[in-house]
Scaffold this active site. Sequence first.
Site, PDB file in Angstrom:
ATOM      1  CG  ASP A 224      -1.820   1.232   1.248  1.00 43.95           C
ATOM      2  OD1 ASP A 224      -2.644   1.373   0.330  1.00 43.95           O
ATOM      3  OD2 ASP A 224      -1.692   2.041   2.188  1.00 43.95           O
ATOM      4  CE  LYS A 228      -1.455   5.166   1.092  1.00 40.44           C
ATOM      5  NZ  LYS A 228      -1.612   5.182   2.559  1.00 40.44           N
TER       6      LYS A 228
END
Length: 352
Positions: A224, A228
């Site tokens: 995750d 980003k």
Amino acid sequence: MAAKQPLVVSLGVLGCGLIGKALLGQLAKQTPFLLEQLKVDVRVVAVSNSRQMLLSNTPVQGTAWREALAAEGQPANPDALAQHVASQPGVAAGVLLDCTASDTLPQHYAKWMGQYGLHVITPNKKLGAGPLQRYQQLRQLQKETGKHFMYEATVGAGLPIISTLKNLIETGDRVISIEGILSGTLSFIFNTFKPGIPFSEVVKQAKDQGYTEPDPRDDLSGMDVARKVVILARECGLGLSLEDLNVSSLVAEELAALTTPQEYMEQVHKHDSEIAAQADAAAAAGEVLRYVGRVDVQAGTASVTTQQYPNSHPFAALQGSDNIVVFTTERYNAATPLIVRGPGAGAEVTAA
């Protein structure tokens, strides 16, 4: 002098989970302000979950979408929903909000923008960090159509991270590096984890308090954060993809292979000693251990790893599940970087 006529915007919302519900609730409260003060008439005319969709020719008021979706819903069809939003009479703009984490919906963005003339807004990271060619095609389509692809909430939820980076670049600053704690879950874990406290106990605490995904490995794998970081790197003009990153997973290979989250939680303690050694080494040096995403723009590289920082560093002072991003640029040098800090997760701040 005739009164200024409101600018009518038709809106379709895909995803009625925590973020979608929060968004629709905020819109219901904010619509009168937008109309009276900004002369923008926002009309929600379509709402969809993964199974059903509601297509309305009149604005859906307040929370009425819930009952209407249950009573009048038809099988979900994202392209049909997009076409419905685009075909509303008398509107100045049509907007689709993808409030899902779907892998497939981002594959429709180009069609929605190019064929239906819609703007797209999303916290979904799968386009921004997905296949590079698809990402580049959409950005080119933006230039050709003048339509917006807005994705502020893909990094840091409601924090102004993407917009800050855009402003730096557009005003002529040169970004040297970006470094940040970009996961509320891992922020909480590493702000809590200290020598003498088993890492497995901190993971259990985070799970019990609702900070982690149902399977904590989804957070601890680092993917995750990696998505980003890819989004930030691409914003800086780097053509990086997930496979280009050095990502240090916090999940041992043998535990990653376990079938269920329960099995993982029962065995996570087996690797406490490995990360404890890192924490002890940091403490011995008067430093702390943090899980950090980094973009080195000058070198053209990016990484997601555990790093040591002195107690005087902003990362060491972080509390709870806050996110923090440090921009080092020509204007904001290493001695005085630009820092953005605050809640980096939560339905309300993400929806806003």
